[in-house]
Design an enzyme around this catalytic site. Structure first.
Site, PDB file in Angstrom:
ATOM      1  N   TYR A  14      64.048 -25.263 -33.597  1.00 28.08           N
ATOM      2  CA  TYR A  14      64.009 -26.194 -32.474  1.00 28.08           C
ATOM      3  C   TYR A  14      65.350 -26.869 -32.204  1.00 28.08           C
ATOM      4  O   TYR A  14      65.481 -27.587 -31.212  1.00 28.08           O
ATOM      5  CB  TYR A  14      62.945 -27.261 -32.732  1.00 28.08           C
ATOM      6  CG  TYR A  14      61.568 -26.675 -32.881  1.00 28.08           C
ATOM      7  CD1 TYR A  14      60.853 -26.253 -31.767  1.00 28.08           C
ATOM      8  CD2 TYR A  14      60.991 -26.511 -34.132  1.00 28.08           C
ATOM      9  CE1 TYR A  14      59.598 -25.685 -31.896  1.00 28.08           C
ATOM     10  CE2 TYR A  14      59.737 -25.956 -34.277  1.00 28.08           C
ATOM     11  CZ  TYR A  14      59.042 -25.540 -33.153  1.00 28.08           C
ATOM     12  OH  TYR A  14      57.802 -24.984 -33.289  1.00 28.08           O
ATOM     13  N   HIS A  19      63.720 -30.343 -25.882  1.00 27.29           N
ATOM     14  CA  HIS A  19      62.749 -31.302 -26.407  1.00 27.29           C
ATOM     15  C   HIS A  19      63.321 -32.138 -27.545  1.00 27.29           C
ATOM     16  O   HIS A  19      62.698 -33.101 -27.972  1.00 27.29           O
ATOM     17  CB  HIS A  19      61.466 -30.604 -26.851  1.00 27.29           C
ATOM     18  CG  HIS A  19      60.683 -30.045 -25.711  1.00 27.29           C
ATOM     19  ND1 HIS A  19      60.071 -30.840 -24.771  1.00 27.29           N
ATOM     20  CD2 HIS A  19      60.459 -28.775 -25.327  1.00 27.29           C
ATOM     21  CE1 HIS A  19      59.491 -30.082 -23.875  1.00 27.29           C
ATOM     22  NE2 HIS A  19      59.711 -28.826 -24.185  1.00 27.29           N
ATOM     23  N   TYR A  64      56.275 -32.980 -36.739  1.00 25.12           N
ATOM     24  CA  TYR A  64      56.460 -32.423 -35.401  1.00 25.12           C
ATOM     25  C   TYR A  64      56.275 -33.554 -34.412  1.00 25.12           C
ATOM     26  O   TYR A  64      55.680 -34.584 -34.708  1.00 25.12           O
ATOM     27  CB  TYR A  64      55.512 -31.250 -35.164  1.00 25.12           C
ATOM     28  CG  TYR A  64      56.007 -30.032 -35.921  1.00 25.12           C
ATOM     29  CD1 TYR A  64      57.002 -29.232 -35.384  1.00 25.12           C
ATOM     30  CD2 TYR A  64      55.523 -29.742 -37.188  1.00 25.12           C
ATOM     31  CE1 TYR A  64      57.497 -28.151 -36.088  1.00 25.12           C
ATOM     32  CE2 TYR A  64      56.010 -28.664 -37.889  1.00 25.12           C
ATOM     33  CZ  TYR A  64      56.996 -27.877 -37.343  1.00 25.12           C
ATOM     34  OH  TYR A  64      57.499 -26.815 -38.043  1.00 25.12           O
ATOM     35  N   ASN A  66      54.502 -34.353 -31.921  1.00 26.09           N
ATOM     36  CA  ASN A  66      53.190 -34.925 -31.619  1.00 26.09           C
ATOM     37  C   ASN A  66      52.673 -35.865 -32.707  1.00 26.09           C
ATOM     38  O   ASN A  66      51.727 -36.614 -32.473  1.00 26.09           O
ATOM     39  CB  ASN A  66      52.163 -33.810 -31.385  1.00 26.09           C
ATOM     40  CG  ASN A  66      52.462 -33.010 -30.137  1.00 26.09           C
ATOM     41  OD1 ASN A  66      53.362 -33.345 -29.361  1.00 26.09           O
ATOM     42  ND2 ASN A  66      51.722 -31.946 -29.933  1.00 26.09           N
TER      43      ASN A  66
END
Length: 134
Positions: A14, A19, A64, A66
């Protein structure tokens, strides 16, 4: 004390994705303020320092995105930071690329990381810096 949490997703997969705008912003702050964000605590990478006499805690949750509240909630309690002295930096798909917005309180705007933090803190009065990713 002010806590600044940049949201993102951990790992090389990532890194440098849009993001991870929150992570990248905290990385820039850490360089500018000479605060190393390398200690692992509260499911986050943490750095402590000060700027103009104000103590700062910089956080990069290693959950993560969330589940960001799993890191921000315990860190805020440990550092005894009032909710209104927490700044959460996160990406926002609804803003054009490069546009930023500050806001204190309000809803999560559909951002699951922000919703997770609201759930762990029990309120929504923290400050958000939304970074547009288009």
């Amino acid at each position: 004390m002010i806590a600044i949490a940049g949201l993102g997703n951990p790992g090389l997969r990532y890194a440098k994705t849009r993001h991870n705008a929150g992570f990248e912003t905290v990385d820039l702050l850490s360089v500018m303020l000479r605060i190393s964000v390398s200690r692992s605590r509260f499911h986050a990478l943490v750095g402590e320092g000060s700027y103009q006499g104000v103590r700062l805690a910089l956080l990069k949750p290693q959950t993560y995105m969330n589940d960001s509240g799993d890191a921000v909630g315990p860190a805020a309690r440990w550092f005894k930071v009032p909710v209104n002295r927490i700044l959460v930096i996160h990406d926002d798909l609804d803003l054009p690329v490069g546009r930023v917005r500050f806001r204190q309180g309000g809803s999560s705007g559909g951002h699951r990381g922000v919703a997770s933090i609201m759930g762990h803190l029990g309120e929504a009065d923290f400050v958000r810096l939304r970074i547009g990713i288009g």
